[in-house]
Design an enzyme around this catalytic site. Structure first.
Site, short mmCIF file in Angstrom:
data_model
loop_
_atom_site.label_atom_id
_atom_site.label_comp_id
_atom_site.label_asym_id
_atom_site.label_seq_id
_atom_site.Cartn_x
_atom_site.Cartn_y
_atom_site.Cartn_z
N ASP A 193 -24.11 12.30 -47.90
CA ASP A 193 -25.06 11.67 -48.83
C ASP A 193 -25.10 10.16 -48.63
O ASP A 193 -24.23 9.58 -47.99
CB ASP A 193 -24.64 12.00 -50.26
CG ASP A 193 -25.78 11.89 -51.26
OD1 ASP A 193 -26.92 11.58 -50.85
OD2 ASP A 193 -25.53 12.12 -52.46
N ASP A 245 -33.99 12.05 -55.44
CA ASP A 245 -33.61 13.24 -56.21
C ASP A 245 -34.80 13.85 -56.94
O ASP A 245 -35.67 13.15 -57.46
CB ASP A 245 -32.53 12.89 -57.23
CG ASP A 245 -31.20 12.56 -56.57
OD1 ASP A 245 -31.08 12.73 -55.34
OD2 ASP A 245 -30.28 12.14 -57.29
#
Length: 567
Positions: A193, A245
């Site tokens: 990430d 997101d």
């Protein structure tokens, strides 16, 4: 007329001809399916919660439909005031209060259910490792030998992660040691990430390290990666997040946790992403639109119509299907959505759809599957007002009539000729399978073909079909190639649509399956670049897939090419 930009080539079935070599680790031949902890569990994962979700994945029957990953995301680690607590070799320590049995025991439990286990990391090396100057396992090097303490890597939890200087001895070995630890724990999927273009050295190092473990580990990159580096992501990884997101962070709990998990705006923003990144998806590497927020009814922040559109877009884009909801509280409505094998088959066919229409909230995506069927998704993305959304079969890629099946309901719509339309509520979708009737013309747009490096997809001369036409370099040998399917071995009529706005001819060789069937075929001037003409010839096709290539024979190059029709 001369083309200057580098192309992003695609083949005739709608599957990308990779702009860079796809990852050859043999994994993710089809998009991954499963569950990830971030959306619902968020910052409070525990061993018990992960086991409960694994149990529910099996007991709900989702596993039987292909959902097999249980992925532990962030916040499993232990932190102090200086960042991540580390082990003796400088790697993150797991919070034993959350995972008292350890990660290997959790992975073993998940494996015992017939599932696969996913894990999480970010680039760099922890500040505590550098402060302690921990050794790098199996080497004489230490953390300070490889850390660039002038720069801090992005991290969403404990922060305090330094860059790794990959020019320094021991840097690759550090990542290798971490990858070996994950492999020894039984990790089957790794999400790295906080990746940006500046992290390509880390992405490459982790790719090498995961391969070196000898364990098959599906390799996923996150998040909001740069499309300019898409060929690199595809070469090194199995999936890559195309945006930030999908969660709205608008729930009532800490940091916006709790329901709702998302909202319609976070879903509709993915339509452009799916269209823009389409050309990079294919077996071994997928455009990841983020978690699938279906399972817990309207409380996730989407209506039932919107949830069906959510799943339809993810399926058409061939995005990984990683659920973010609470699997222990599935609603009957959502379980029916998630176990609709017709929808799952659209996701797993290995083809990412292209957008062929986008106007006033009316959007249409389509793709052609290997058997010659076309999958078409129609959407009304608006939040108010019914809309009729339609598409001509010529836009999809064929003409005449087709047998149409509604893939959400399974109902037949019978034979539909020329075009298809549906009246859709706000947020509603219609997903159909169109099977062209035998004898119909099948259209292969040039922009969906493979072509010579240096070619461009242009739209500056009107009158073309589809989304553009191919403009090759002005050079002998410039070519365009299609993949053409035929149910039987036969003689077939091929029609090439072209424009030549010059007075000089642009002859081309036409070959089928590597054999020239028309040498130096004339493609003379058409009077203007906006004037299109047809050149038809009969060629032998074998049963199955055939390659049809046209190759310029003079320094003038090829004419502008719009499409190839197969009769």
């Amino acid at each position: 007329m001369a083309a200057l930009a580098l192309p992003l080539a695609v083949v005739g079935l709608g599957v990308p001809e990779q702009p860079a070599a796809a990852s050859d680790n043999g994994l993710s031949v089809r998009p991954a399916m499963g569950w990830s902890s971030w959306s619902f569990v968020r910052r409070w994962p525990t061993e018990a919660k992960l086991k409960a979700q694994a149990d529910a994945l099996v007991s709900s029957g989702l596993k039987d439909h292909g959902y097999v990953y249980i992925n532990l995301d962030d916040f499993y680690q232990k932190c102090d005031s200086n960042g991540f607590v580390v082990d003796q070799y400088g790697r993150w320590a797991v919070d034993e209060a959350k995972f008292p049995s350890g990660i290997k025991a959790l992975a073993d439990y998940i494996h015992s259910k017939g599932l696969k286990f996913g894990f999480y990391v970010t680039p760099g090396i922890a500040k505590n490792a550098v402060t302690r100057n921990t050794p790098i396992e199996g080497t004489s090097y230490r953390a300070k030998d490889i850390a660039d303490t002038s720069k801090q890597e992005k991290n969403y939890n404990c922060k305090n992660m330094y860059y790794i200087d990959y020019s320094k001895p021991g840097s690759q070995e550090f990542v290798n040691s971490w990858a070996r630890q994950f492999a020894s724990w039984g990790v089957d999927y790794l999400k790295i990430d906080g990746v940006g273009s500046h992290d390509i050295p880390d992405v490459r190092a982790w790719d090498k390290a995961l391969r070196a473990t000898g364990r098959p580990i599906n390799y996923a990159l996150s998040n909001n990666l740069a499309i300019a580096d898409a060929p690199t992501w595809r070469q090194l990884a199995n999936s890559w997040r195309t945006q930030g997101d999908v969660e709205c962070y608008c729930g009532p709990g800490p940091n916006g946790s709790g329901f709702p998990l998302t909202d319609w705006a976070h879903i509709t923003s993915r339509f452009n992403s799916a269209a823009n990144w389409q050309q990079y998806a294919g077996p071994g590497g997928w455009n990841d639109l983020d978690s699938l927020e279906i399972g817990n009814g309207d409380q996730v922040g989407l209506t039932a119509d919107q949830r069906r559109s959510h799943l339809t877009l993810w399926a058409m884009a061939a995005s990984p299907l990683l659920l973010g909801t609470d699997l222990t509280a599935l609603t009957a409505t959502d379980k029916a959505m998630l176990t609709n094998d017709r929808l799952i088959a659209v996701n797993q066919d290995g083809v990412a759809a292209r957008r062929i229409s986008n106007s006033g909230g009316r959007q249409v995506f389509s793709k052609r599957e290997a058997n010659g069927d076309y999958i078409v998704a129609l959407f009304n993305t608006n939040t108010s007002g019914n809309q009729t959304v339609g598409v001509n079969w010529s836009q999809v890629g064929f003409s005449g009539a087709a047998e149409v099946t509604d893939l959400w309901s399974g109902a037949s719509a019978g034979t539909v000729t020329g075009s298809y339309s549906a009246a859709l509520r706000p947020g509603e979708t219609r997903l159909i399978r169109a099977t062209p009737q035998s004898g119909n013309t099948v259209r292969h747009e040039a922009e969906n073909a493979s072509y010579t490096v240096g070619s461009t997809i242009d739209s500056n001369h009107g009158g073309f079909s589809g989304t553009g036409f191919v403009n090759t370099p002005n050079a002998a040998g410039a070519h365009v190639e299609w993949t053409v399917e035929s149910a039987t071995a036969r003689e077939a009529a091929l029609t090439l649509r072209y424009a030549n706005g010059t007075t000089a001819g642009r002859p081309m060789d036409v070959s089928v399956n590597g054999v020239v069937v028309s040498a130096g075929r004339a493609f003379d001037g058409t009077g203007a670049w906006t004037t299109w003409a047809d050149s038809t010839l009969t060629v032998p096709l074998k049963a199955g897939s055939n390659t049809v290539r046209v190759t310029a024979t003079t320094a003038n190059g090829a004419p502008n090419l719009d499409y190839l029709d197969r009769g």
